[in-house]
Design an enzyme around this catalytic site. Sequence first.
Site, PDB file in Angstrom:
ATOM      1  N   TYR A   1      21.428  53.956  11.495  1.00  0.00           N
ATOM      2  CA  TYR A   1      21.720  52.658  12.441  1.00  0.00           C
ATOM      3  C   TYR A   1      23.350  52.272  12.405  1.00  0.00           C
ATOM      4  O   TYR A   1      23.738  52.583  11.376  1.00  0.00           O
ATOM      5  CB  TYR A   1      20.948  51.376  11.920  1.00  0.00           C
TER       6      TYR A   1
ATOM      7  N   LEU B   1       6.239  45.619  19.460  1.00  0.00           N
ATOM      8  CA  LEU B   1       6.243  45.452  21.013  1.00  0.00           C
ATOM      9  C   LEU B   1       6.686  46.655  21.837  1.00  0.00           C
ATOM     10  O   LEU B   1       6.902  46.257  22.835  1.00  0.00           O
ATOM     11  CB  LEU B   1       7.341  44.183  21.144  1.00  0.00           C
TER      12      LEU B   1
ATOM     13  N   LEU C   1       5.865  45.757  25.988  1.00  0.00           N
ATOM     14  CA  LEU C   1       4.570  44.850  25.844  1.00  0.00           C
ATOM     15  C   LEU C   1       5.100  43.435  26.318  1.00  0.00           C
ATOM     16  O   LEU C   1       4.227  42.662  26.421  1.00  0.00           O
ATOM     17  CB  LEU C   1       4.001  44.884  24.337  1.00  0.00           C
ATOM     18  N   THR C   2       6.247  42.974  26.391  1.00  0.00           N
ATOM     19  CA  THR C   2       6.905  41.729  26.939  1.00  0.00           C
ATOM     20  C   THR C   2       6.479  41.739  28.362  1.00  0.00           C
ATOM     21  O   THR C   2       6.401  40.796  29.189  1.00  0.00           O
ATOM     22  CB  THR C   2       8.171  41.422  26.884  1.00  0.00           C
ATOM     23  N   GLY C   3       6.336  42.954  29.052  1.00  0.00           N
ATOM     24  CA  GLY C   3       6.232  43.112  30.409  1.00  0.00           C
ATOM     25  C   GLY C   3       7.274  43.370  31.272  1.00  0.00           C
ATOM     26  O   GLY C   3       7.588  43.145  32.612  1.00  0.00           O
TER      27      GLY C   3
END
Length: 348
Positions: free
Chosen positions: A53, A238, A243-245
């Site tokens: 990272y 998520l 998945l938040t759209g």
Amino acid sequence: MQQRELGRTGIMVSEICLGTMTFGQQNTEAEGHAQLDLALDRGINFIDTAELYSIPPKAETYGATERIVGSWLKQRGSRNKVILATKVVGRSIMDWFRPNGEETRLTPRQIRYALEGSLRRLGTEYVDLYQLHWPDRRVNLFGEGGTTWSRTDSRDEVPLEETLGVLGDLVNEGKIRHVGLSNETPWGVAKSLEAARQGAPRVASIQNAYNLINRTFEWGLAEFAQREQVGLLAYSPLAQGYLTGKYLDGARPAGARTTLFNRGQRYQKPGVDDAIRAYLALAKDTGLNAVQMAVAFVTSRPFVTSNIIGATSIAQLEEILDSVNVAITPELETRINVIHQVHSNPAP
């Protein structure tokens, strides 16, 4: 914030783990410190990072996240307050991980080199959990699909027993406390547990993707997790934000990860948008925050030790942390499972 045992180690970790891979690109050092402060204040004692990272991996940002976590530990004097996990990269042709552009492999020499670098950047003498970020052998990774394992000669692999052997030496030297796997298969977990019976350190956890549109962990690994106490450290609860759209119908909001880096292919597959719409509709129908419902579902699974969440803003982090107040009732789980039956794992 509840706590759960990490494998059979006796170490208790928070049911939510703060993932840090945005520190160093999407988040500055100050922003990373603010997230860590909030997480600690909200009862999180488990921090996950990696030598790889920040993400996406680049030569110029290699190790940046560990340095930010390390500076926070030093400034706050918080080392004894957290369970610290990091990872060594698996087999890779990215040529900046090791000296002289060497192909990255999970050999004893390379693992020692990687760990010394992580300890230096983190400013600590030991890590609580040292994980193999992905296997040395060729396996399906990050949703790529196909049978990549069949396209290589197994004689070209660093034997898992050899890798676990040096990790055992590092445990004995006090540089790591426990060992974990990541992006691993049932075969890899079985071989690791077999090696433990021959004296290798026993793996404590498996860090794999798990979310409402990728429940493939349930097919084989969940039984290992529960019967052998090698629990899941679930990442991408998520689905990388899908998945938040916010990415429906190809939308690319400013500043979002897929917009910035074009790395969302795992969640850009046929059927994904239909599944996400169904879960968003369920959240609306039940009066729930869709983000919190998705995260709470992952946390509620009996095979999950800790749910690794990530954010790029304090507001996002606060919203996700409030998922601990959402109950996945039997009725809600039934409705989730109905959607899953119709839209089963569109983004494995």
